[in-house]
Design a protein around this motif. Sequence first.
Motif, PDB file in Angstrom:
ATOM      1  N   TYR A  85       0.805  -1.223   0.000  1.00 28.58           N
ATOM      2  CA  TYR A  85       0.000   0.000   0.000  1.00 28.58           C
ATOM      3  C   TYR A  85       0.837   1.273   0.000  1.00 28.58           C
ATOM      4  CZ  TYR A  85      -3.629  -3.325   1.077  1.00 28.58           C
ATOM      5  OH  TYR A  85      -4.475  -4.390   1.020  1.00 28.58           O
ATOM      6  N   GLY A  86       1.874   1.280   0.841  1.00 27.57           N
ATOM      7  CA  GLY A  86       2.703   2.478   0.941  1.00 27.57           C
ATOM      8  C   GLY A  86       3.367   2.801  -0.390  1.00 27.57           C
ATOM      9  N   VAL A  87       3.928   1.781  -1.018  1.00 24.71           N
ATOM     10  CA  VAL A  87       4.633   1.986  -2.286  1.00 24.71           C
ATOM     11  C   VAL A  87       3.681   2.478  -3.367  1.00 24.71           C
ATOM     12  CG1 VAL A  87       6.041   0.866  -4.033  1.00 24.71           C
ATOM     13  CG2 VAL A  87       6.256   0.164  -1.646  1.00 24.71           C
ATOM     14  N   ALA A  88       2.524   1.822  -3.461  1.00 22.18           N
ATOM     15  CA  ALA A  88       1.553   2.211  -4.489  1.00 22.18           C
ATOM     16  C   ALA A  88       1.092   3.644  -4.281  1.00 22.18           C
ATOM     17  CB  ALA A  88       0.360   1.265  -4.456  1.00 22.18           C
ATOM     18  N   THR A  89       0.857   4.025  -3.011  1.00 26.13           N
ATOM     19  CA  THR A  89       0.417   5.394  -2.746  1.00 26.13           C
ATOM     20  C   THR A  89       1.518   6.382  -3.109  1.00 26.13           C
ATOM     21  OG1 THR A  89      -0.871   4.494  -0.953  1.00 26.13           O
ATOM     22  CG2 THR A  89      -0.687   6.866  -1.040  1.00 26.13           C
ATOM     23  N   ALA A  90       2.761   5.995  -2.875  1.00 23.64           N
ATOM     24  CA  ALA A  90       3.874   6.872  -3.234  1.00 23.64           C
ATOM     25  C   ALA A  90       3.871   7.134  -4.739  1.00 23.64           C
ATOM     26  CB  ALA A  90       5.199   6.257  -2.800  1.00 23.64           C
ATOM     27  N   VAL A  91       3.679   6.090  -5.532  1.00 20.03           N
ATOM     28  CA  VAL A  91       3.620   6.272  -6.987  1.00 20.03           C
ATOM     29  C   VAL A  91       2.435   7.161  -7.352  1.00 20.03           C
ATOM     30  CG1 VAL A  91       3.439   5.135  -9.228  1.00 20.03           C
ATOM     31  CG2 VAL A  91       4.642   4.011  -7.375  1.00 20.03           C
ATOM     32  N   GLY A  92       1.289   6.878  -6.729  1.00 22.59           N
ATOM     33  CA  GLY A  92       0.093   7.679  -7.013  1.00 22.59           C
ATOM     34  C   GLY A  92       0.297   9.136  -6.646  1.00 22.59           C
ATOM     35  N   PHE A  93       0.972   9.368  -5.517  1.00 19.10           N
ATOM     36  CA  PHE A  93       1.222  10.718  -5.038  1.00 19.10           C
ATOM     37  C   PHE A  93       2.134  11.470  -6.013  1.00 19.10           C
ATOM     38  CE2 PHE A  93       3.435  13.617  -1.905  1.00 19.10           C
ATOM     39  CZ  PHE A  93       2.357  14.463  -1.755  1.00 19.10           C
ATOM     40  N   PHE A  94       3.180  10.771  -6.425  1.00 14.19           N
ATOM     41  CA  PHE A  94       4.108  11.332  -7.407  1.00 14.19           C
ATOM     42  C   PHE A  94       3.341  11.747  -8.666  1.00 14.19           C
ATOM     43  CE2 PHE A  94       6.418   9.988 -11.275  1.00 14.19           C
ATOM     44  CZ  PHE A  94       7.471  10.889 -11.259  1.00 14.19           C
TER      45      PHE A  94
END
Lengths: 299, 292
Positions: free
Chosen positions: A265-274
């Motif tokens: 979840y954290g990694v995916a959100t980081a990509v989404g945030f970027f």
Amino acid sequence: MRAKLRKELPLHLMLLPGLVMIILFSYVPMAGVMIAFQKFIPAKGLFGDQKWVGLDNFEYVMNLPSFTQVLWNTLFISSLKLILGLIIPLVFAILLNELASNVIKRSVQTAIYLPYFLSWVVLGGILIDILSPSGGIVNEFLGWFGVSKIFFLGDNDWFPFTLIASDVWKNFGYGTIVYLAAITGIDPGLYEAATIDGANRWHKTWHITIPGIRMVIVLLSVLSLGQLLNAGFDQVFNLYSPQVYESGDILDTFVYRIGLLDAQYGVATAVGFFKSIISLTLISSSYFLAYRFAKYRIF
Amino acid sequence: MRPKKRFDGIAVLNATFLILVSLLCILPLIHIIAVSFSSSAAASAGYVRLWPVDFTFASYMYTMSRTEFWQSMLVSLTRIGIGTPLNLLLTILVAYPLSKESHALRFRSVYAWAFFVTMLFNGGLIPWYTTLKEYGLLDSIWALVLPGAVPVFSVVLLLNFFREIPKELEEAALIDGAGHFRTVWSIFVPISKPALATLALFSMVEHWNSWFDGLLLMGNPANYPLQSYIQTIVIQQNLSNMSRDAMLDLALISDRTLKSSQIFLGSLPIILAYPFLQKYFVKGIVLGSVKG
């Protein structure tokens, strides 16, 4: 003062339900981007006691070899879609405008606008069937001309172009109608005057039609810039398969896979945030440019 | 205006080209319809072009005999039934105050930006999913209608439409003692019927065509709307939750005719409503894109 407030109060009340909705369903999820900085464990809840990891998730993603590829795919697919999605409708609007017969004109409009209304699930199903190398009608048709079978949806060389072509196919009717509406707004007197001056079809297109809709062209180009990182989740999701991840995986499908399927979840959100930050910058600048060059205002 | 004195080759070429492109847009759909009404043997052997071969309803009978199909159809209709009125109501309620001048509504620009920002930025997939999960909305119809309850794009369209309404009408109503709610309901809404019809169609098409939220937010396939159901059957080929009898039935119908019939059923309402859709959407586009 108080009387004015009383007069205004109903207006504020009217806004209340809408505000509650966007706070609950847009702003609370925005606050959720903090997941990007956490080692998120869903059981503890969105505002629970999560472990903060700073920029670890971002670092992890940047070091993934597939990330550069995904970013490249996204930019490549979406920029070609944007360019063709602007030019092809323009050409069609001009060609359609040249048609003398209103019956043909209206029928063509009706036909090219239809795919725009169908979902990517439906169109995906159709494309999978007609593009199939085993019995698909497109390959059969190409076969008549001696072209050997092409695996449009399973071949990394073909897949991105299949995406681009089918996206243009779905959406060019919409763009055509926008341009056509703009062309209809041009003063017919200009054409008559030009005819008297001896202008032919090309002269008129070049010197009256295109300048006449210049604003709409500028507007649509500028506004579409904001979509640069949206290469089309709905479409890719319904057409891709593991063998074309290499050429067809885009940021949104990447987020879906690492986030929901791999539970990172954290990694995916980081990509989404970027992606959101860059998109926000792009969209804001495109609105600014649209206002600057086409006097476009949202409200 | 156009004197037709001689044969115009370029015009004929142009018309021919445009007709060919139109065919390119509708023939794939016609082909799928033809396959769906053909016998499985003809479809698998690839005999079907644009007309059914050995006409049969078999694949439709099969699809319609599945309870999942009707369940998901019901979910889709419920979604439209709740979602569209909700979208319209909130669009009106938000657009009316925002169509006022800043001096008539305090914080107008704050409100306007609050709504507009939701079009520019979002938290992304995971935060969105997590939030809905924490609200306890997963596997409920509300997860499909509430997140998109305020269609900001429609608000912008309607707001601009409201601004075109002559001020005198509203002032007359206020003098007659009508409050804002009454003015909206008895003056703005009736005048805006064409605009509201456009927005209603936008909303219905959106709800009908949505599939990803259903797939993501409905853990139980029984709660899938039709497009999500079709997605799992046609695209993912997920036949795992099928009984043995159903499998045997399926053996008699080809995979291809079955999928084609489902694709057609998934697009049928849109095709039937298409004449209206087209007319109104053209207005909507003109209303939305070419202004200013």
